[in-house]
Design a protein around this motif. Structure first.
Motif, short mmCIF file in Angstrom:
data_model
loop_
_atom_site.label_atom_id
_atom_site.label_comp_id
_atom_site.label_asym_id
_atom_site.label_seq_id
_atom_site.Cartn_x
_atom_site.Cartn_y
_atom_site.Cartn_z
N HIS A 143 0.82 -1.22 0.00
CA HIS A 143 0.00 0.00 0.00
C HIS A 143 0.85 1.26 0.00
N SER A 144 2.08 1.17 -0.50
CA SER A 144 2.94 2.34 -0.57
C SER A 144 2.50 3.27 -1.69
N THR A 159 -3.72 -4.41 7.76
CA THR A 159 -4.53 -3.20 7.96
C THR A 159 -5.22 -2.72 6.70
N GLY A 160 -4.76 -3.20 5.53
CA GLY A 160 -5.35 -2.74 4.28
C GLY A 160 -4.99 -1.31 3.93
N ARG A 161 -3.88 -0.82 4.49
CA ARG A 161 -3.43 0.54 4.20
C ARG A 161 -1.93 0.63 4.46
N ASP A 213 -2.40 -3.40 18.62
CA ASP A 213 -3.51 -4.06 17.92
C ASP A 213 -3.03 -5.17 16.99
N HIS A 214 -1.82 -5.02 16.47
CA HIS A 214 -1.35 -5.92 15.41
C HIS A 214 -0.27 -6.90 15.87
N GLN A 215 0.31 -6.68 17.05
CA GLN A 215 1.51 -7.43 17.42
C GLN A 215 1.26 -8.93 17.52
N GLU A 216 0.13 -9.33 18.13
CA GLU A 216 -0.13 -10.76 18.28
C GLU A 216 -0.38 -11.41 16.92
N LYS A 217 -1.15 -10.74 16.06
CA LYS A 217 -1.41 -11.30 14.73
C LYS A 217 -0.13 -11.36 13.90
N LEU A 218 0.66 -10.30 13.97
CA LEU A 218 1.94 -10.29 13.25
C LEU A 218 2.83 -11.44 13.71
N ALA A 219 2.89 -11.63 15.02
CA ALA A 219 3.75 -12.69 15.56
C ALA A 219 3.37 -14.04 14.98
N ARG A 220 2.09 -14.34 14.96
CA ARG A 220 1.65 -15.65 14.47
C ARG A 220 1.85 -15.77 12.97
#
Length: 860
Positions: free
Chosen positions: A83-84, A258-260, A268-275
């Motif tokens: 999304h850059s 995040t779609g952006r 908000d994203h750390q746990e999902k990113l980790a997995r």
């Protein structure tokens, strides 16, 4: 506009097909990445995909043959994150006429319409060079310019003239300054709990900057080129490739999650990113904690290699900076940097691994170490082993570093950065990059400890005496104040091991002091400080320090004035080292009052004398005379107040109350006054009214509805039945001036008290996103104090509006009398303490019932 593309249809049809094709191919790239995550394939694949789309639209919009479409920035480098922005330069042979401006506008609109985030400029070659000369951002973007389509000769002319105009020295200086400014925006640390993986220190921008300087100085365009130029080793080139890939994966995953274009690694994203990145929970660590520790170690390595490469660049770009000055047979000074005289210095003389830091402390003209010294230091850090640590000479060197008059904090930060500290203190290794999910520490454990060390060190420095006058005076009178540096290093060193970190850290400190042969008295002080580093803040913020018995108990723990002073200094530094938001003037006053009361007790005063009741009244009288009140006007009002009132309030507060109330101690009307307190971050409110039912509940509801956080509450009832309540409120950040806020409080609250009704509940509010992702389990404890006269209610919970109202409502419903409330907000968590009496709390069943009801209210 009916532009056609080889007869295949109008522009709108072309846009529609391009939009569909871009979406479909982007989805295919994402599916391929998620099936087999490879950053190079995705980033280059997306750049090629965008190339095809912009070429198609360039042609469809009928752009002239003598113009060129140029990719700049990251897109020019041939890398596009999901999304850059797509940075484009419309390179023109001359200033555009009206017809060309229309075409350019149509092209930009078409690119947006197909779903691309476009950053664009339309310039001639002269325009480009003029903008580049005055704006380092434009100059950097053009550094990676790439022709996408159009006139090759025009693009080549730009490249030739740009290359000729490039001044590597000026570019190097500008990028260094830009990095310093960027670091300052992020508090100069890669260890924030929610770092920006692109812009924070240790992020992708640092790696990109290294590439830009290398290109500008014609030193290469990739890590292998730098290794061939011997600016880095082959191993470092490999490390840089791996580091870059890891950070690219983090950014790609963030964009997809995040779609952006989101580059912040938010809670908000750390746990999902980790997995998504293959990290799993294990032992006492969540997956997100393991992932973030890897992130911090990566960022740390980036800053290490960034330092090495920038120094190597500097030696190539500025080769004429003077000869070496010999310092010893091991070290020399080169361009104000400490340099090893021989490549194998650390191999032949392992003691030099510590000696280099000592030399930097002793020679103020040295600004750091040369790249080859840093590299050799890093490569030889593992020579610090059990045998090294057991050597008396090495122990003496370490203690010299601790005891130097300058450079303490810089030395330990460097030792941590380059892996020396974790080798010399094995327990340190476990806390490097370790997160603290209590949401009020804004640093990792190792960085928090170094912040505390910095704070203690500042107490000794004349340039900071105006900030900490009492601390500066106390520490300069403390024999061997460097012992506090050791206490700071060990106070949290056992965090994350499970169990009581204070006691575990105490054992580490004891072992260190024994091994380094500290005298028993000095070693005992360090060990005691580590064990009790939380004790003073707990007493100040959770106990009724107006109670002589509380002061006596604290003095019994402290034992002597040296320990008291050292603990006060360490506690002050520790609280300030957690987060800029945690410290405030109110906490400072609580600690200061406890310090002086305990000091008086240790010097022979009785517990009641230690509280300074007579002194407080006398100081209050002096303030009243200062404000022009004649002697004795306060006596009638003061005769209605008991000793507890004078013990709990400061002379300033006592005098303020007397100035307002001396002429109306029997007022039929409510009296409400407010003023700014401390460093203008809070408001103090006084309420004087004939005592009435549910008063405290109504007051907390009022302040809650206004958005204030209550930091402190003291509740008194006079001998003739008046409530005299005092609150310290934290300003919620109203846009209106303090004067207007004070007038609003005084007017509105007086109206409420004149026409009392049922308590109005404030809105509960929403939980912060941090608490949502790292929930705080509420805890409630209600126990009798040691004297058995009062009950102490302690609670821990996630902060939210209306929390204090809920507690007050439960207490009121049981007829429980509140004497004081200590409200301690630590980031997203509150730790509140209340002193209570009555309400049948002496009966176990009633006590448990109240506990349970409060706990139910705290559940969110």
């Amino acid at each position: 506009m009916a532009v056609t593309d080889n007869g295949s249809g109008g522009l709108h049809d072309i846009i529609a097909r391009a939009r569909t094709g871009l979406a479909a191919e982007s989805a295919a790239l994402r599916a391929a990445y998620e099936a087999q995550p490879r950053t190079k394939v995705l980033l280059e694949g997306r750049a090629r995909l965008v190339d095809r789309m912009v070429v198609r639209l360039w042609s469809a919009c009928g752009m002239p043959a003598d113009a060129a479409l140029v990719a700049v920035g990251g897109y020019g480098r041939g890398e596009l994150f999901p999304h850059s922005d797509v940075d484009l330069l419309f390179l023109l042979p001359a200033a555009p006429d009206e017809a060309l401006r229309v075409k350019l506008s149509s092209l930009v609109g078409a690119l947006w319409d197909i779903g691309l985030e476009i950053g664009h400029s339309a310039r001639t070659i002269d325009d480009c060079l003029e903008a580049s000369a005055s704006d380092i951002t434009v100059q950097t973007n053009l550094l990676e310019a790439r022709l996408v389509t159009g006139d090759r000769s025009l693009f080549d002319e730009l490249a030739r003239r740009y290359d000729k105009a490039m001044d590597p020295r000026a570019f190097f200086k500008a990028k260094r300054l830009e990095q310093e400014q960027r670091y300052a925006r992020f508090n100069d640390t890669p260890y924030a709990l929610e770092p920006n993986c692109k812009e924070s220190p240790g992020g992708l921008r640092d790696l990109q900057m290294l590439g830009w300087i290398a290109r500008a100085a014609r030193l290469g365009s990739n890590w292998r080129d730098l290794a061939r130029h011997r600016l880095i080793t082959g191993g470092e080139a490999s490390d840089l490739r791996n580091i870059e890939r890891f950070l690219q994966h983090v950014r790609i995953r963030l964009h997809y999650l995040t779609g952006r274009a989101e580059d912040r690694v938010l809670f908000d994203h750390q746990e999902k990113l980790a997995r998504l990145m293959g990290f799993e929970a294990g032992g006492s660590k969540r997956a997100s904690e393991a992932f973030m520790q890897r992130y911090y170690l990566t960022a740390k390595m980036v800053t290490q290699l960034n330092t090495i490469l920038l120094q190597n660049y500097g030696s190539v770009i500025f080769p004429d900076r003077g000869a070496a000055i010999v310092i010893s047979d091991r070290f020399q000074a080169v361009r104000e940097l400490l340099d090893i005289r021989h490549e194998d210095v650390f191999e032949r003389h392992p003691a030099a691994l510590l000696e280099c830091f000592l030399i930097l402390q002793q020679r103020s003209e040295l600004k750091g170490m040369t790249a080859r010294t840093l590299r050799a230091l890093w490569l030889n850090r593992n020579r610090i082993n059990a045998e090294f640590r057991a050597d008396p000479a090495h122990k003496a060197l370490f203690m010299q570093i601790v005891q130097q008059k300058r450079g303490i904090v810089h030395a330990f930060r460097r030792m941590n950065q380059y892996g020396i500290l974790s080798r010399y203190l094995p327990a340190w290794r476990k806390i490097v990059g370790q997160m603290q999910h209590d949401l009020f520490h804004v640093y990792t454990v190792d960085q928090h400890i170094l912040m505390v060390l910095r704070n203690v060190r500042r107490f000794t420095m004349g340039e900071h005496a105006h900030e900490y006058p009492l601390m500066s005076r106390l520490i300069l009178g403390l024999p061997r104040h460097w012992l506090l540096y050791l206490a700071a290093l060990f106070h949290d060193i056992a965090k994350g091991r499970g169990g009581d970190h204070s006691r575990l850290g105490m054992e580490d400190a004891r072992e260190f002091c024994t091994q380094h042969a500290l005298p028993a008295e000095d070693g005992g002080l360090v060990v005691w400080l580590v064990e009790h580093h939380l004790t003073m803040s707990q007493f100040a913020q959770k106990e009724d320090t107006s109670d002589p018995e509380v002061i006596r108990r604290f003095a019994a723990i402290v034992g002597d004035e040296r320990r008291l002073t050292a603990l006060y200094l360490l506690t002050h530094a520790d609280i300030r080292g957690t987060s800029p938001k945690v410290w405030n003037g109110w906490k400072g006053r609580l600690l200061e009052d406890l310090f002086f009361a305990t000091q008086r007790l240790l010097r022979g005063a009785t517990p009641v004398e230690a509280l300074g009741l007579d002194d407080r009244q006398e100081d209050a009288r002096r303030l009243l005379r200062y404000h022009g009140l004649r002697p004795g006007v306060e006596d009638a009002f003061w005769s209605q107040l008991d000793a507890v009132y004078f013990m709990r309030l400061t002379p300033d507060e006592i005098a303020w109350h007397a100035r307002v109330l001396y002429h109306r101690p029997d007022s039929d009307e409510p009296v409400v006054k407010a003023r700014v307190v401390g460093d203008e971050t809070g408001i103090q409110v006084m309420v004087y009214v004939p005592d009435q039912k549910d008063l405290f509940v109504r007051l907390t509801g009022f302040f809650g509805r206004m958005g204030f956080t209550i930091l402190d509450a003291k509740v008194h009832t006079t001998r003739h039945g008046y409530a005299l309540d005092s609150f310290v409120l934290q300003d919620p950040g109203h846009d209106m001036p303090y004067r207007d806020i004070i007038m609003l409080i005084e007017h509105e609250l007086t109206e409420r008290l004149e026409h009392p009704g049922a308590p109005e509940r404030p809105a509960r509010g929403r939980l912060s996103r941090q608490v949502k992702h790292f929930p705080i389990t509420p805890e409630v404890s209600l126990r009798a104090d040691e004297a058995g006269r009062h009950y102490v209610l302690s609670l821990t919970a996630a902060d939210r509006p209306g929390l204090l109202f809920d507690v007050a409502e439960v207490l009121a419903s049981h007829g429980i009398r509140l004497h004081t409330a200590r409200i301690d907000t630590l980031g997203e968590r509150v730790e509140d303490t209340f002193l209570l009496s009555g309400g049948g709390l002496s009966q176990d069943a009633q006590l448990l019932k109240v506990e349970r009801e409060i706990l139910d209210r705290l559940q969110v």
